[in-house]
Scaffold this motif. Structure first.
Motif, PDB file in Angstrom:
ATOM      1  N   SER A  76       0.796  -1.064  -0.114  1.00 31.78           N
ATOM      2  CA  SER A  76       0.004   0.034  -0.287  1.00 31.78           C
ATOM      3  C   SER A  76       0.818   1.209  -0.156  1.00 31.78           C
ATOM      4  CB  SER A  76      -0.947   0.221   1.278  1.00 31.78           C
ATOM      5  OG  SER A  76       0.014   0.083   2.180  1.00 31.78           O
ATOM      6  N   ARG A 143      -5.042  -3.737   7.541  1.00 30.30           N
ATOM      7  CA  ARG A 143      -6.022  -3.283   6.415  1.00 30.30           C
ATOM      8  C   ARG A 143      -6.186  -1.738   6.587  1.00 30.30           C
ATOM      9  NH1 ARG A 143      -8.937  -8.537   8.029  1.00 30.30           N
ATOM     10  NH2 ARG A 143      -8.009 -10.204   6.453  1.00 30.30           N
ATOM     11  N   ALA A 146      -3.301   0.091   5.503  1.00 30.20           N
ATOM     12  CA  ALA A 146      -3.143   0.159   4.032  1.00 30.20           C
ATOM     13  C   ALA A 146      -3.990   1.047   3.267  1.00 30.20           C
ATOM     14  CB  ALA A 146      -3.254  -1.517   3.786  1.00 30.20           C
ATOM     15  N   VAL A 147      -5.167   1.077   3.689  1.00 34.66           N
ATOM     16  CA  VAL A 147      -6.027   1.880   3.169  1.00 34.66           C
ATOM     17  C   VAL A 147      -5.797   3.385   3.531  1.00 34.66           C
ATOM     18  CG1 VAL A 147      -8.304   2.553   3.032  1.00 34.66           C
ATOM     19  CG2 VAL A 147      -8.176   0.392   3.034  1.00 34.66           C
ATOM     20  N   HIS A 149      -2.605   4.562   4.011  1.00 38.02           N
ATOM     21  CA  HIS A 149      -1.423   4.698   3.032  1.00 38.02           C
ATOM     22  C   HIS A 149      -1.976   4.959   1.555  1.00 38.02           C
ATOM     23  CE1 HIS A 149       1.875   2.079   4.982  1.00 38.02           C
ATOM     24  NE2 HIS A 149       1.258   3.129   5.840  1.00 38.02           N
ATOM     25  N   VAL A 150      -2.850   4.241   1.119  1.00 31.83           N
ATOM     26  CA  VAL A 150      -3.489   4.900  -0.130  1.00 31.83           C
ATOM     27  C   VAL A 150      -4.049   6.026  -0.405  1.00 31.83           C
ATOM     28  CG1 VAL A 150      -4.962   3.828  -2.170  1.00 31.83           C
ATOM     29  CG2 VAL A 150      -3.450   2.455  -1.203  1.00 31.83           C
TER      30      VAL A 150
END
Length: 161
Positions: A76, A143, A146-147, A149-150
């Motif tokens: 990510s 999770r 990770a989201v 990061h994006v």
């Protein structure tokens, strides 16, 4: 015998020189190669910065330990860097040298923002990357990070444009 093909003149603004198709393709190919090399360099830098932010040797965690938490956080983070690099290229406006410089600067700023964002979110949300990476199974907190990061990458990319 038919006449040899002539270069196709491309439309140019008044007062500018006509550029042949071969010259246009050559310049375009050079720009693609330069941006691709710079993009790969920024991704490598991004990987090593993520490696510093995540406890343990990242390549070992991914390749040998097959740690899904380290893998998702790295993936990510690199996707976010890719978004920032792509937006920097898009906004460069066709000027190669200035575009490469802007892409390098914005890419490095994006990597820094990603790192600060991950550390800040860890503190605010109380999610420890150190604890996540210690787990052998994929965790919900991974999770979420990770989201995040994006999302930070997308926000930074739009700011570049």
């Amino acid at each position: 015998m038919s006449p040899s093909p002539q270069p196709v003149p491309l439309p140019t603004p008044i007062g500018e020189q006509t550029i042949s198709l071969a010259e246009l393709l050559g310049r375009g190919s050079l720009a693609i190669a330069c941006y691709a090399v710079l993009g790969v360099i920024l991704l490598i830098i991004g990987f090593y910065v993520i490696d510093l932010a995540i406890p343990g040797k990242l390549s070992h965690l991914i390749k040998t330990d097959r740690n899904p938490n380290a893998t998702l956080l790295t993936t990510s983070g690199l996707a976010a860097v890719g978004l920032i690099v792509a937006a920097s290229i898009w906004s460069s406006g066709g000027a190669l040298q200035e575009g490469l410089l802007a892409t390098a600067v914005f890419g490095l700023v994006g990597i820094a923002v990603q790192t600060v964002g991950m550390i800040a979110f860890d503190k605010v949300a109380g999610i420890s990357v150190r604890e996540l990476v210690a787990e052998p199974d994929l965790q919900p907190g991974t999770r979420l990070l990770a989201v995040t990061h994006v999302a930070i990458g997308l926000i930074t990319a739009v700011a570049v444009i």
